[in-house]
Scaffold this active site. Structure first.
Site, mmCIF file in Angstrom:
data_model
loop_
_atom_site.group_PDB
_atom_site.id
_atom_site.type_symbol
_atom_site.label_atom_id
_atom_site.label_comp_id
_atom_site.label_asym_id
_atom_site.label_seq_id
_atom_site.Cartn_x
_atom_site.Cartn_y
_atom_site.Cartn_z
ATOM 1 N N TYR A 157 1.476 -1.247 0.544
ATOM 2 C CA TYR A 157 0.297 0.015 -0.161
ATOM 3 C C TYR A 157 0.926 1.393 -0.098
ATOM 4 C CZ TYR A 157 -3.444 3.362 1.725
ATOM 5 O OH TYR A 157 -4.581 4.390 1.406
ATOM 6 N N LYS A 161 0.941 4.224 -2.587
ATOM 7 C CA LYS A 161 1.121 5.479 -2.730
ATOM 8 C C LYS A 161 2.031 6.354 -3.125
ATOM 9 C CE LYS A 161 -3.223 5.026 -1.762
ATOM 10 N NZ LYS A 161 -4.465 4.708 -2.725
ATOM 11 N N THR A 192 -13.910 5.895 6.266
ATOM 12 C CA THR A 192 -14.936 5.179 4.611
ATOM 13 C C THR A 192 -14.422 4.026 6.266
ATOM 14 O OG1 THR A 192 -12.833 4.758 3.950
ATOM 15 C CG2 THR A 192 -14.173 6.913 4.163
HETATM 16 P P1 NAP Z 1 -13.395 3.064 0.216
HETATM 17 O O1 NAP Z 1 -14.689 3.590 0.656
HETATM 18 O O2 NAP Z 1 -13.521 1.427 0.686
HETATM 19 O O3 NAP Z 1 -12.732 3.433 -0.901
HETATM 20 C C1 NAP Z 1 -12.880 2.442 -1.702
HETATM 21 C C2 NAP Z 1 -13.501 3.515 -3.310
HETATM 22 O O4 NAP Z 1 -12.235 1.958 -4.659
HETATM 23 C C3 NAP Z 1 -14.827 2.375 -3.508
HETATM 24 O O5 NAP Z 1 -15.703 2.412 -4.333
HETATM 25 C C4 NAP Z 1 -14.319 0.574 -4.178
HETATM 26 O O6 NAP Z 1 -15.507 0.160 -5.258
HETATM 27 C C5 NAP Z 1 -13.332 1.374 -5.229
HETATM 28 N N1 NAP Z 1 -11.936 0.315 -5.274
HETATM 29 C C6 NAP Z 1 -11.634 -0.422 -5.055
HETATM 30 N N2 NAP Z 1 -10.919 -1.704 -5.912
HETATM 31 C C7 NAP Z 1 -11.620 -1.487 -6.845
HETATM 32 C C8 NAP Z 1 -11.202 -1.692 -8.523
HETATM 33 N N3 NAP Z 1 -10.396 -2.883 -8.432
HETATM 34 N N4 NAP Z 1 -12.043 -1.432 -9.823
HETATM 35 C C9 NAP Z 1 -12.735 -0.495 -9.484
HETATM 36 N N5 NAP Z 1 -12.999 0.173 -8.094
HETATM 37 C C10 NAP Z 1 -12.224 0.099 -7.286
HETATM 38 O O7 NAP Z 1 -12.558 3.927 0.919
HETATM 39 P P2 NAP Z 1 -12.165 5.569 1.436
HETATM 40 O O8 NAP Z 1 -11.059 5.332 2.331
HETATM 41 O O9 NAP Z 1 -13.133 6.513 0.480
HETATM 42 O O10 NAP Z 1 -10.919 4.684 -0.285
HETATM 43 C C11 NAP Z 1 -11.037 6.095 -0.892
HETATM 44 C C12 NAP Z 1 -9.579 6.263 -1.285
HETATM 45 O O11 NAP Z 1 -8.294 7.522 -0.418
HETATM 46 C C13 NAP Z 1 -8.387 5.179 -1.635
HETATM 47 O O12 NAP Z 1 -7.208 5.147 -2.273
HETATM 48 C C14 NAP Z 1 -7.198 5.169 -0.047
HETATM 49 O O13 NAP Z 1 -6.562 4.354 -0.295
HETATM 50 C C15 NAP Z 1 -7.097 6.490 -0.264
HETATM 51 N N6 NAP Z 1 -7.445 6.809 1.123
HETATM 52 C C16 NAP Z 1 -7.837 7.126 2.507
HETATM 53 C C17 NAP Z 1 -7.997 7.186 3.499
HETATM 54 C C18 NAP Z 1 -8.886 6.855 4.484
HETATM 55 O O14 NAP Z 1 -7.981 6.766 5.927
HETATM 56 N N7 NAP Z 1 -9.685 6.333 4.182
HETATM 57 C C19 NAP Z 1 -6.771 7.562 4.115
HETATM 58 C C20 NAP Z 1 -5.547 7.681 2.868
HETATM 59 C C21 NAP Z 1 -6.244 8.024 1.208
HETATM 60 P P3 NAP Z 1 -15.890 -1.048 -5.858
HETATM 61 O O15 NAP Z 1 -15.169 -1.919 -4.258
HETATM 62 O O16 NAP Z 1 -17.403 -0.382 -5.502
HETATM 63 O O17 NAP Z 1 -15.118 -1.377 -7.117
#
Ligand code: NAP
Length: 254
Positions: A157, A161, A192
């Site tokens: 991861y 990133k 999330t």
């Molecule tokens: P989330 O609610 O789990 O969202 C992840 C999204 O990515 C979902 O819509 C999922 O949709 C989609 N996804 C995952 N694998 C995929 C694939 N192979 N093809 C198409 N879509 C895919 O979590 P989130 O926190 O909002 O994450 C969004 C971004 O923020 C991610 O890149 C994560 O690494 C980043 N981020 C999150 C945090 C945090 O603390 N939450 C912090 C830093 C960065 P489906 O399952 O429907 O495909």
């Protein structure tokens, strides 16, 4: 005046979390939005919510690791709305976690493909469509993990990133002369499904909140506002950045 009037935007990872909140904000700010993820039903619910609020969106479900799908998203944006101005490449997953010496090659490859190769594939087809309209804005969701913080058990991861920041800089330099801005957003802990899976217990949540200077984690809507800044003309002189929106998790030492 709404910030994205007459703009056409694509949001990946729109079925939940940060992507979902951003798609709703983009639509509320006047953009026509193509939303994508794998869970079709969630996307259809989002499109209905946006329509009920007077916005315009269409959904196309698929996997961001698939090159043909990356291409078909652009065709859908052109067919439905006439082009592409903004791409929020946000889909991502923590992937296989644990001691790096135990991580499988499949787990490593899957995380890199989901988080980093997907961004390359997105940009490969988004940029020509933006050039056709004289420019645009690409945004990638990176993380403080792999940039300002080393954390055990998340090597793939973190590497994916960090790789997104290199991709951001290369694309910003390559396409800046042709009117395309490229930036990475680096959220701190955000409430999330992905974060809940990592945080686990109430004690785990309190621990993670305490790592942040603001002593809480973000809502997806707060991150969406910063994505809107990078998508809109408000950030017209901002490109090649790794923008921390992290509640101070990177600088906090208490
Ligand atoms: P989330 O609610 O789990 O969202 C992840 C999204 O990515 C979902 O819509 C999922 O949709 C989609 N996804 C995952 N694998 C995929 C694939 N192979 N093809 C198409 N879509 C895919 O979590 P989130 O926190 O909002 O994450 C969004 C971004 O923020 C991610 O890149 C994560 O690494 C980043 N981020 C999150 C945090 C945090 O603390 N939450 C912090 C830093 C960065 P489906 O399952 O429907 O495909």
């Amino acid at each position: 005046m709404p910030a994205l009037i007459n703009k056409i935007a694509l949001v990946t990872g729109a079925s939940s979390g940060i992507g979902r909140a951003t798609a709703k904000l983009f639509a509320a700010e006047g953009a026509h939005v193509v939303v994508t993820a794998r869970r079709h039903e969630e996307l259809e619910k989002l499109v209905a919510e946006i329509a009920a609020s007077g916005g315009k969106a269409m959904a196309l479900a698929g996997d961001v690791k698939d090159e043909a799908f990356a291409q078909s998203l652009i065709a859908a944006a052109i067919r439905s709305f006439g082009g592409l101005d903004i791409a929020f490449n946000n889909a991502g997953a923590l992937g296989e976690m644990g001691p790096t010496t135990h991580v499988s090659l499949n787990g490593w490859t899957d995380t890199i493909e989901t988080n980093l190769t997907s961004a390359f594939l997105g940009a490969k087809y988004q940029i020509p469509a933006m050039l056709d309209r004289g420019g645009g804005s690409l945004i990638f969701t990176s993380s403080f993990v792999g940039y300002t913080a080393g954390m055990p058990g998340v090597a793939a991861y973190a590497a994916s990133k960090a790789g997104l920041i290199g991709l951001t800089q290369a694309l910003a330099a390559e396409f800046g002369p042709r009117g395309i801005r490229v930036n990475a957003i680096l959220p701190g802990g955000t409430d999330t499904a992905a974060a809940q899976a990592m945080i686990g217990t109430p004690e785990g949540r309190a621990f993670v909140e305490g790592l942040h200077a603001l002593k809480r984690i973000s809502t997806p809507e707060e991150i969406a506002k910063s994505v809107l800044y990078l998508a809109s003309d408000a950030s017209s002189f901002t490109t090649g950045t790794a923008m921390l929106v992290d509640g101070g998790v990177s600088i906090n030492r208490t």
